[in-house]
Design a protein around this motif. Structure first.
Motif, PDB file in Angstrom:
ATOM      1  N   ASN A  64       0.831  -1.215   0.000  1.00 34.99           N
ATOM      2  CA  ASN A  64       0.000   0.000   0.000  1.00 34.99           C
ATOM      3  C   ASN A  64       0.861   1.259   0.000  1.00 34.99           C
ATOM      4  N   TYR A  65       1.902   1.258   0.802  1.00 32.28           N
ATOM      5  CA  TYR A  65       2.806   2.411   0.859  1.00 32.28           C
ATOM      6  C   TYR A  65       3.512   2.584  -0.487  1.00 32.28           C
ATOM      7  N   PHE A  66       3.968   1.473  -1.058  1.00 33.25           N
ATOM      8  CA  PHE A  66       4.662   1.537  -2.345  1.00 33.25           C
ATOM      9  C   PHE A  66       3.726   2.028  -3.446  1.00 33.25           C
ATOM     10  N   LYS A  67       2.489   1.555  -3.453  1.00 30.06           N
ATOM     11  CA  LYS A  67       1.504   2.014  -4.443  1.00 30.06           C
ATOM     12  C   LYS A  67       1.294   3.518  -4.340  1.00 30.06           C
ATOM     13  N   MET A  68       1.248   4.018  -3.115  1.00 30.39           N
ATOM     14  CA  MET A  68       1.076   5.452  -2.899  1.00 30.39           C
ATOM     15  C   MET A  68       2.283   6.221  -3.450  1.00 30.39           C
ATOM     16  N   LEU A  69       3.492   5.687  -3.241  1.00 29.66           N
ATOM     17  CA  LEU A  69       4.709   6.356  -3.705  1.00 29.66           C
ATOM     18  C   LEU A  69       4.795   6.441  -5.223  1.00 29.66           C
ATOM     19  N   ILE A  70       4.337   5.410  -5.910  1.00 30.47           N
ATOM     20  CA  ILE A  70       4.472   5.419  -7.367  1.00 30.47           C
ATOM     21  C   ILE A  70       3.166   5.793  -8.072  1.00 30.47           C
ATOM     22  N   ALA A  71       2.218   6.308  -7.322  1.00 34.26           N
ATOM     23  CA  ALA A  71       0.914   6.652  -7.899  1.00 34.26           C
ATOM     24  C   ALA A  71       1.040   7.620  -9.071  1.00 34.26           C
ATOM     25  N   GLY A  72       1.974   8.537  -9.030  1.00 33.69           N
ATOM     26  CA  GLY A  72       2.131   9.517 -10.100  1.00 33.69           C
ATOM     27  C   GLY A  72       2.996   9.034 -11.253  1.00 33.69           C
ATOM     28  N   GLU A  73       3.576   7.849 -11.123  1.00 37.50           N
ATOM     29  CA  GLU A  73       4.468   7.317 -12.154  1.00 37.50           C
ATOM     30  C   GLU A  73       3.658   6.693 -13.283  1.00 37.50           C
ATOM     31  N   ASP A  74       4.011   7.021 -14.506  1.00 37.29           N
ATOM     32  CA  ASP A  74       3.370   6.392 -15.659  1.00 37.29           C
ATOM     33  C   ASP A  74       3.906   4.974 -15.867  1.00 37.29           C
ATOM     34  N   GLU A  75       5.193   4.841 -15.676  1.00 35.55           N
ATOM     35  CA  GLU A  75       5.864   3.563 -15.885  1.00 35.55           C
ATOM     36  C   GLU A  75       6.192   2.972 -14.525  1.00 35.55           C
ATOM     37  N   LYS A  76       5.739   1.759 -14.252  1.00 39.52           N
ATOM     38  CA  LYS A  76       5.865   1.184 -12.920  1.00 39.52           C
ATOM     39  C   LYS A  76       6.952   0.109 -12.807  1.00 39.52           C
ATOM     40  N   ILE A  77       7.458  -0.392 -13.933  1.00 36.23           N
ATOM     41  CA  ILE A  77       8.464  -1.457 -13.897  1.00 36.23           C
ATOM     42  C   ILE A  77       9.807  -0.933 -13.383  1.00 36.23           C
ATOM     43  N   THR A  78      10.227   0.253 -13.830  1.00 35.34           N
ATOM     44  CA  THR A  78      11.502   0.817 -13.371  1.00 35.34           C
ATOM     45  C   THR A  78      11.518   1.015 -11.860  1.00 35.34           C
ATOM     46  N   PRO A  79      10.462   1.597 -11.256  1.00 34.26           N
ATOM     47  CA  PRO A  79      10.461   1.690  -9.800  1.00 34.26           C
ATOM     48  C   PRO A  79      10.528   0.329  -9.119  1.00 34.26           C
ATOM     49  N   LEU A  80       9.822  -0.672  -9.665  1.00 35.87           N
ATOM     50  CA  LEU A  80       9.858  -2.012  -9.077  1.00 35.87           C
ATOM     51  C   LEU A  80      11.260  -2.617  -9.154  1.00 35.87           C
ATOM     52  N   LEU A  81      11.916  -2.473 -10.301  1.00 33.39           N
ATOM     53  CA  LEU A  81      13.264  -3.015 -10.457  1.00 33.39           C
ATOM     54  C   LEU A  81      14.279  -2.281  -9.575  1.00 33.39           C
ATOM     55  N   GLY A  82      14.155  -0.970  -9.498  1.00 31.42           N
ATOM     56  CA  GLY A  82      15.040  -0.200  -8.620  1.00 31.42           C
ATOM     57  C   GLY A  82      14.851  -0.581  -7.165  1.00 31.42           C
ATOM     58  N   PHE A  83      13.597  -0.697  -6.779  1.00 27.24           N
ATOM     59  CA  PHE A  83      13.274  -1.080  -5.406  1.00 27.24           C
ATOM     60  C   PHE A  83      13.806  -2.474  -5.100  1.00 27.24           C
ATOM     61  N   ALA A  84      13.616  -3.414  -6.042  1.00 33.43           N
ATOM     62  CA  ALA A  84      14.114  -4.777  -5.863  1.00 33.43           C
ATOM     63  C   ALA A  84      15.637  -4.796  -5.713  1.00 33.43           C
ATOM     64  N   THR A  85      16.316  -3.982  -6.480  1.00 37.50           N
ATOM     65  CA  THR A  85      17.774  -3.904  -6.392  1.00 37.50           C
ATOM     66  C   THR A  85      18.202  -3.389  -5.015  1.00 37.50           C
ATOM     67  N   GLY A  86      17.537  -2.355  -4.543  1.00 39.14           N
ATOM     68  CA  GLY A  86      17.838  -1.826  -3.211  1.00 39.14           C
ATOM     69  C   GLY A  86      17.574  -2.840  -2.117  1.00 39.14           C
ATOM     70  N   ILE A  87      16.482  -3.582  -2.257  1.00 44.74           N
ATOM     71  CA  ILE A  87      16.159  -4.625  -1.275  1.00 44.74           C
ATOM     72  C   ILE A  87      17.247  -5.692  -1.273  1.00 44.74           C
ATOM     73  N   GLU A  88      17.638  -6.141  -2.458  1.00 40.80           N
ATOM     74  CA  GLU A  88      18.640  -7.204  -2.549  1.00 40.80           C
ATOM     75  C   GLU A  88      19.968  -6.762  -1.930  1.00 40.80           C
TER      76      GLU A  88
END
Length: 194
Positions: free
Chosen positions: A120-144
């Protein structure tokens, strides 16, 4: 590219945030039974966790799966508790003697739960983003990256305690897992949804 780095940083902060220590606690419980000799197994488990964590984020971001936040907030400490119990129950199968398939399956399931907890928090953060894959990949990289930092730190502490403190590995696993259980019990109580 700047946007990608922003989400890497967000992934790092998500896991390394000591105020939201449930992620650190889970990764610690996950790494406790392993040593530096089995670092590849820990790396595999951390990566499985990252993949499924991000899969649940993706399912949520694209509104494919919507989960009850209260239930997920309770299930997160349950996953930590179960991982610590798993460590204690399987003390006899330490290191090279264990097949990590069961560990990997449990880790994958727990990664899904942890991802939905942040969705829910992540959805709120990327709500204004048109492209959602780049944020997901960046976030995944940071998590890893942050997860690798945590599991390496746990392996380092385990090494120091076991080799410098001359504590046998089964004793370390037992005591460390009990400490995780004791820290988790208040979380279970605080998040109990019923």
């Amino acid at each position: 590219m700047e946007n990608f780095w922003f989400y890497i940083n967000m992934g790092l902060n998500h896991v390394l945030d000591f105020n939201a220590y449930d992620h650190i606690l889970f990764l610690s419980a996950l790494a406790i039974p392993f040593t530096f000799k089995s670092w590849k197994k820990v790396l595999v488990l951390a990566t499985v966790f990252t993949i499924t964590h991000c899969l649940s984020l993706m399912l949520s971001v694209f509104d494919i799966v919507v989960m009850d936040v209260g239930l997920i907030e309770f299930l997160i400490p349950v996953t930590i508790f179960l991982t610590a119990i798993f460590n204690i129950v399987y003390l006899k199968r330490l290191q090279g003697q264990t097949n990590i398939l069961l560990h990997a399956l449990a880790t994958a399931f727990f990664g899904l739960i942890h991802g939905f907890g942040f969705s829910n928090y992540f959805k709120m953060l990327i709500a204004g983003e048109d492209e959602k894959i780049t944020p997901l990949l960046g976030f995944a990289t940071g998590i890893e990256i942050s997860q690798l930092i945590i599991v390496m730190a746990v392996l380092l502490v385990a090494y120091a305690v076991q080799n410098l403190g001359r504590i046998k590995q089964p004793n370390f696993v037992l005591v460390a897992s009990i400490i995780v259980l004791l820290i988790t019990i208040p979380l279970l109580y605080q998040t109990f949804p019923w």
